[in-house]
Design an enzyme around this catalytic site. Structure first.
Site: not given
Ligand code: MRU
Length: 357
Positions: A51-53, A94, A201, A242, A252-253
């Protein structure tokens, strides 16, 4: 043990397979998961094992390689049909992180550039492209760290939300890359880590990464951020992203928007750290960013224990949008965008697509 993480690894050449850290098992178990077909990559993205963009984008690129492997010995038409099918399938995993769609498009373009060649050669080109996406991300993250470190003073308190670290990218992160770079430069920071409900996270992943690097960190529940700011302990907020629209509105999250509002109320600069691959200049504003909704059980039965009455109505958006006006600057690998506006973004990242204002 190296202090940075290797979030994804590819074993072998184009007929090889993907290995990734199963992030659902952290912080207790550091275990890897083998993905030998596209379905397992889709599942890993969907379940947030990866996970994470940026990491989702890299996984998607390798997912294309895995998904097209069986078609490499067939004919050209069947190969391209399979490529389209696999890309469309991965795109359903996603919706919010644009890096996934960026990577899938880049893979399709790479294949198109080799049209007319034998499918096994196109397959090899796809593998090379996935490798390049992976390697380039390392450099992007390091550059973000160097630019971002200029913004932080020694002995500052900084707050971050979710995980924008090595686990969310190839190895060094975006927001966390700034902290790691400060550490490399001898600056001491104190990082407040938002726990990040509902999937934690922040506490499971960011706190784990900072501890491995020996960076001073304090874990707080999300609803404590305002109090910590009021006590004067936070001089800057840095988060990842994201998807960033052409006007700078940033998804973002979930919970990031609330932190940005709190930061504004306390006159604390709020920074977004993100590579150019996270910008979506085809959309004018954050209103057009698709926000993923996840299952009710993540809230009612988080980590296996029922914490809400049966039948209660639940709303579980996984992301929110922070308006550009609350963002002091966006730290990219191409430099720091400040002030955040359509014009400054276009200058650094490129022009929005025709037909959008
Ligand atoms: O749902 P997730 O854990 O994939 O969400 C991740 C985030 O919101 C991060 O802050 C974002 O992807 C940036 S990662 C460099």
């Amino acid at each position: 043990m190296p202090s940075h993480v290797e979030t994804l690894r590819w074993i072998g050449a184009e007929r090889g397979h993907l290995v990734l850290i199963d992030q659902t098992r952290l912080p207790v178990d550091l275990v890897e998961l083998e993905c030998r077909d596209v379905k397992s990559v889709w599942e890993a993205i969907k379940q947030l094992r990866v996970r994470g963009a940026p990491a989702i984008g890299i996984a998607g690129a390798y997912g294309i390689v895995l998904g097209t492997q069986p078609a490499a010995s067939g004919n050209q038409q069947a190969f391209f049909a399979r490529l389209q099918e696999v890309a469309a399938y991965l795109a359903t995993s996603r919706p919010t992180a644009v890096n996934l769609f960026w990577a899938l498009d880049r893979m399709k373009d790479a294949a198109a550039a080799h049209r007319g060649k034998d499918p096994s050669e196109i397959q090899a080109a796809l593998f090379a492209e996935a490798r390049a996406i992976h390697e380039e991300d390392r450099a992007l993250c390091r550059a973000i760290g160097r630019y971002g470190a200029q913004l932080l003073q020694d002995k500052s308190g900084v707050l971050t939300h979710c995980n924008a670290g090595g686990l969310a990218t190839s190895e060094y992160g975006t927001a966390l890359s700034v902290f790691f770079t400060c550490q490399d430069q001898g600056k001491n920071l104190h990082v407040f880590v938002d726990e990040t409900r509902p999937l934690l996270q922040g506490s499971r992943l960011t706190a784990w990464e900072l501890a491995r690097r020996g960076i001073d960190a304090t874990l707080i529940c999300d609803n404590m951020a305002g109090q910590v700011m009021r006590e004067g302990k936070v001089q800057a907020v840095i988060v990842g992203a994201d998807r960033i629209a052409a006007n700078g509105d940033t998804a973002n999250k979930i919970g990031t928007y609330s932190v940005a509002v709190l930061a504004a109320a306390h006159d604390i600069p709020f920074y977004v750290a993100a590579p150019s691959t996270t910008f979506d200049l085809s959309i004018a504003s954050g209103d057009q960013i698709p926000i993923e909704e996840r299952s009710r059980e993540e809230i009612t039965h988080g980590f296996g224990r029922q914490t809400a009455p049966d039948g209660i109505d639940v709303y579980n958006p996984a992301f929110d949008v922070t308006p550009a006006r609350l963002i002091r600057s966006i730290i990219t690998e191409r430099g720091i965008i400040e002030p955040v506006s359509r014009a400054t973004i276009a200058q650094t990242i490129g022009r929005p697509s025709a037909g959008r204002d």
